[in-house]
Write an enzyme that holds these catalytic residues in place. Structure first.
Site, mmCIF file in Angstrom:
data_model
loop_
_atom_site.group_PDB
_atom_site.id
_atom_site.type_symbol
_atom_site.label_atom_id
_atom_site.label_comp_id
_atom_site.label_asym_id
_atom_site.label_seq_id
_atom_site.Cartn_x
_atom_site.Cartn_y
_atom_site.Cartn_z
ATOM 1 N N ASP A 49 43.475 -61.966 -70.208
ATOM 2 C CA ASP A 49 42.141 -61.401 -70.449
ATOM 3 C C ASP A 49 41.029 -62.438 -70.462
ATOM 4 O OD1 ASP A 49 42.650 -62.488 -73.013
ATOM 5 O OD2 ASP A 49 41.745 -60.789 -74.072
ATOM 6 N N GLU A 85 53.681 -64.420 -73.371
ATOM 7 C CA GLU A 85 53.949 -63.033 -73.019
ATOM 8 C C GLU A 85 54.524 -62.844 -71.621
ATOM 9 O OE1 GLU A 85 50.610 -60.534 -74.114
ATOM 10 O OE2 GLU A 85 51.147 -60.779 -76.217
ATOM 11 N N TYR A 142 50.462 -56.353 -82.365
ATOM 12 C CA TYR A 142 49.162 -55.775 -82.713
ATOM 13 C C TYR A 142 49.325 -54.407 -83.350
ATOM 14 C CZ TYR A 142 47.056 -59.661 -80.213
ATOM 15 O OH TYR A 142 46.663 -60.920 -79.836
ATOM 16 N N GLU A 199 50.593 -64.178 -82.587
ATOM 17 C CA GLU A 199 49.332 -63.442 -82.420
ATOM 18 C C GLU A 199 49.366 -62.185 -83.271
ATOM 19 O OE1 GLU A 199 48.072 -62.492 -78.402
ATOM 20 O OE2 GLU A 199 48.548 -64.520 -77.720
HETATM 21 C C1 GCB Z 1 47.618 -60.771 -76.100
HETATM 22 C C2 GCB Z 1 47.398 -61.976 -75.276
HETATM 23 C C3 GCB Z 1 46.028 -62.590 -75.499
HETATM 24 C C4 GCB Z 1 44.976 -61.492 -75.579
HETATM 25 C C5 GCB Z 1 45.314 -60.604 -76.769
HETATM 26 C C6 GCB Z 1 44.339 -59.449 -76.937
HETATM 27 O O1 GCB Z 1 48.701 -60.331 -76.327
HETATM 28 O O2 GCB Z 1 48.399 -62.944 -75.451
HETATM 29 O O3 GCB Z 1 45.758 -63.484 -74.468
HETATM 30 O O4 GCB Z 1 43.694 -62.001 -75.699
HETATM 31 O O5 GCB Z 1 46.577 -60.053 -76.581
HETATM 32 O O6 GCB Z 1 43.380 -59.594 -77.689
HETATM 33 O O7 GCB Z 1 44.532 -58.416 -76.311
#
Ligand code: GCB
Length: 618
Positions: free
Chosen positions: A160, A410, A465, A501
């Site tokens: 992203d 990832e 997440y 993350e």
């Molecule tokens: C992820 C990625 C990271 C993104 C993040 C997001 O899993 O590793 O590069 O910026 O999610 O905020 O979606």
């Protein structure tokens, strides 16, 4: 690969500043000759994308040209003259006058050209650097180029963050003797109070080698002779997280009494070990607190900036972070040197982000095409990844702050072919550096049941997440799923697990009394929920919040002027969650937080939102 440094036998000229700049036409002249006819100038170091108001430059796919005049110091007669580019993102071609002297693919690692035969000490030359921003299935990171209906070329990629390009790190001209030191490797250990320093030196010619360790006060503490050997430092001062101590290794090539070349490499004495479910630094369990970061600021893009470097480390200290991951590419060497000097622990990640066609494949994580196949990511991709790994380890192997390599972010580790792709890379990384643990950051779709590579690694880094991309706004359900997920990894593999993350997009100034995604309170509640889960799991060794600061992304409906999961805004103002983290992390000194350690530090201003977080947010 040695960083150019001035020593008694070497000199260094920095070539940063304003260079002439032009975007290449489709009918670019190859090889490049002549003076660039342009009104534009671009700063080095900086990405070029956000400098100009012309959208065509921002969206350009292909070559751009940087040019300047360079004078070679007249005292360099008889020496080798080299150019060193700390990075050209993603491909660089270097011309001295009309001669191509170097070509390098890989946007986040340095490269050099020996230009001795093309220049005259005291004279000038025209330095032109072509930089290409294209990503393909044979680059790391990967991407692909498509054409629009009206014939414009467009770059797509599988990460992203915005594909900033250009000369984002410094460019140097330097001299070294004809017979010179080519490389130095330092590996440290500790026996009782004695530091054990194994060194090996490679040189262009066979001559005598003398090495000497100097302590921070400038005293010689150990010496040795020979191109490899061991130094013992009595009553050693260890390099410790939060309490850095550096020695210098002075290496000299000698012939009789004459010093032919001299190079000074700073080093720290520390040990690393993964034992059971613990990550030990100097024999003590270490708990990571910190962030995934980005090299990203307004206007400069990924351009290295010492003011931001200093300020970011101040903020890391303020918030109680002891570490960060160089997500998703190796950062400028200045960053690692700063971490070495200030005792911040680094997980050094390669630029292998986006080896995953499933991320765009909806909730299953299986894309319309398999990630690993002859038509998608194949032997050429793997060869590019291997070459990148060699360059990262060669550059960063002597930094005490670097405690682990993350070889990918990832990847589609849940898909067929992942093991065949990664097993040789893991083997290569272990050959290149047998001393540091290995990890990769596992994507949401890679579960403890379907992941095909986790057993190859030492530490399991998990990106999740729950409460953001799934169970959005429902932290109670998110908490249950998160806990089951993490416990699954612990039980399946018996290895240390850390969260690499977790995060929630947050607009500063957005408030709510409810669990309202995008509000500052929701980011706090989301983190607090995650922390409750982490604290219930014994094998858990650390937490890296996504992200340290808001950062620019490619266009997309999920993003409003970039990714807003920063704990700090893009200009480094704290969101309320910064206080939540500070309350949890301050004073831990690398130990695992427990419920009773989450009291606010004395000097924290208690805001409504921080009280909300400390109370458990529910
Ligand atoms: C992820 C990625 C990271 C993104 C993040 C997001 O899993 O590793 O590069 O910026 O999610 O905020 O979606």
């Amino acid at each position: 690969m040695l960083k150019p440094r001035p020593t008694t036998t070497r000199e260094l000229v920095n070539l940063d500043g304003l260079w002439r700049f032009a975007v290449a036409d489709a009918d670019v002249r190859e090889p490049w000759t002549g003076t660039l006819e342009t009104q534009l100038e671009a700063p080095v170091p900086a990405s070029y994308n956000d400098l100009f108001t012309d959208q065509k430059i921002r969206d350009h796919v292909g070559w751009v040209w940087y040019q300047r005049t360079v004078r070679v110091p007249r005292g360099w007669a008889g020496e080798r003259v080299l150019l060193r580019l700390d990075a050209a993102t993603h491909e660089g071609k270097v011309y001295v006058d009309d001669v191509l002297v170097a070509r390098h693919v890989g946007g986040y690692t340095p490269f050099e050209a020996d230009i001795t035969d093309h220049v005259t000490p005291g004279g000038e030359f025209r330095l032109t650097v072509g930089v290409n921003n294209e990503l393909t299935s044979e680059t790391i990171p990967p991407g692909s180029i498509t054409a629009t209906r009206d014939g414009r070329r467009q770059q797509t990629y599988l990460h992203d963050f915005y594909n900033y390009a250009g000369l984002a790190r410094s460019v140097w001209l330097y001299s070294k003797p004809r017979r010179h030191i080519s490389d130095i490797t330092i590996v440290t250990g500790v026996i009782g109070q004695t530091g054990i320093v194994d060194y090996s030196v490679t040189a262009s010619h066979e001559t005598g080698v003398r090495v000497c360790a100097i302590d921070a006060a400038g005293h010689e503490v150990a010496t040795a002779h020979g191109s490899s050997g061991t130094l013992a430092i009595d009553s050693v001062n260890l390099w410790q997280p939060g309490a850095a101590y550096l020695y210098d290794l002075v290496v000299e090539l000698v012939e009789g009494n004459e010093v032919i070349d001299s190079y000074t490499e700073p080093f720290g004495v520390r040990t690393l070990e993964v034992r059971g479910t613990e990550f030990l630094i100097n024999g003590k369990p270490f708990y990571f607190t910190g962030f995934g970061k980005h090299e990203d600021t307004a206007v400069r893009g990924k351009g290295h900036d010492n003011a931001y470097l200093v300020h970011d480390f101040q903020l890391l200290d303020w918030v109680g972070a002891n570490s960060f991951r160089t997500s998703h590419y190796p950062y400028a060497e200045e960053v690692l040197e700063f971490a070495d000097r200030h005792g911040i622990v680094v997980v050094d990640e390669t630029a292998a982000v986006g080896l995953n066609l499933g991320v765009q494949g909806g909730l299953t994580g299986i894309g319309p095409k398999p990630t690993f196949s002859p038509e998608t990511f194949n032997h050429e991709t793997q060869a590019a990844h291997a070459q990148h790994l060699r360059e990262v380890i060669a550059r960063d192997k002597n930094h005490p702050s670097v405690v682990m390599w993350s070889i990918a972010n990832e990847p589609a580790s849940n898909e067929e072919g992942a093991r065949e792709f990664f097993e040789p890379l893991v083997k290569l990384a272990r050959e290149l550096d047998p001393t540091r643990p290995l990890t990769y950051a596992a994507v949401m779709f890679a579960t403890f049941q379907n992941d095909k590579i986790a057993d190859l690694f030492d530490v399991l880094s998990i990106n999740r997440y729950y409460g953001w991309y799934v169970f959005t706004g429902d932290l109670a359900t998110a908490e249950q799923y998160l806990e089951a997920d993490l416990r699954g990894w612990v039980e399946a593999f018996g290895k240390p697990v850390m969260m690499s993350e977790y995060g929630a997009d947050t607009m500063p100034g957005q408030h709510s009394v409810w669990d309202m995604p995008w509000s500052e309170e929701y980011q706090q509640s989301y983190l607090t929920m995650n922390h409750r889960v982490f604290d219930r799991i014994d094998a858990f060794i650390g937490e890296h919040v996504w992200n340290f600061a808001d950062f620019q992304t490619s266009n997309g409906i999920h993003r409003v002027d970039g990714n807003r999961k920063g704990i700090f805004t893009r200009d480094r103002k704290p969101k309320a969650a910064a206080h939540t983290l500070r309350a949890r992390w301050t004073g831990l000194a690398g130990t695992k937080p427990s419920a009773n350690q989450t009291a606010a530090p004395d000097n924290e201003k208690t805001t409504t939102s921080s009280v909300h977080a400390l109370e458990g947010a529910k």
